[in-house]
Design an enzyme around this catalytic site. Sequence first.
Site, PDB file in Angstrom:
ATOM      1  N   GLN A  14      34.753  34.483  44.276  1.00  0.00           N
ATOM      2  CA  GLN A  14      35.133  35.861  43.942  1.00  0.00           C
ATOM      3  C   GLN A  14      34.082  36.495  43.033  1.00  0.00           C
ATOM      4  OE1 GLN A  14      39.193  36.279  42.718  1.00  0.00           O
ATOM      5  NE2 GLN A  14      39.127  38.448  43.119  1.00  0.00           N
ATOM      6  N   PHE A  15      33.087  37.136  43.654  1.00  0.00           N
ATOM      7  CA  PHE A  15      32.023  37.776  42.892  1.00  0.00           C
ATOM      8  C   PHE A  15      32.552  38.927  42.050  1.00  0.00           C
ATOM      9  CE2 PHE A  15      32.160  40.734  46.373  1.00  0.00           C
ATOM     10  CZ  PHE A  15      31.703  41.937  45.857  1.00  0.00           C
ATOM     11  N   THR A  16      33.717  39.482  42.407  1.00  0.00           N
ATOM     12  CA  THR A  16      34.267  40.619  41.667  1.00  0.00           C
ATOM     13  C   THR A  16      34.676  40.252  40.247  1.00  0.00           C
ATOM     14  OG1 THR A  16      36.483  40.266  42.587  1.00  0.00           O
ATOM     15  CG2 THR A  16      35.032  41.798  43.765  1.00  0.00           C
TER      16      THR A  16
END
Length: 150
Positions: free
Chosen positions: A78-80
Amino acid sequence: MRVVVQRSLHSKVNVNGEVVGEIKSGVVLLVGFKVGDTEKEIDYMVKKVLNLRIFDDENGVMNKSLLDVGGDILSISQFTLYGNAKKGNRPSYVDAMPGSDAIRFYELFNEKLRDNGVKVEKGVFGADMKVEITNDGPITILLESEENHA
């Protein structure tokens, strides 16, 4: 490196309507890497995730680790987690590690978790995933590597 740890009774991840990862009791990890992370951050997080005492002992006190209870892991990239929304309403992801590097770090992180005898299921890196989490407690802990090791 950031990892959101959620204690879970049952969780699964779907990609294009197909279950690609599923666990019963254990933890769901939402995993993000930032520019500049190294294998040192991965090693720190593996140790922290495996030994975090967030499971109840016989007295109902959170005193047991994932290793103690024999729990499983559902790991979701999850790069967010490195989205910065301090200015404006559209998050900036400039601090997030580029995907070509992050996928290698993500796979290494999961491999090192497995090396400790833990079952690790995962999503598909970069895919549009639908994650179903039955959060137990709810217990949710945010771990950040840069603040905790030297």
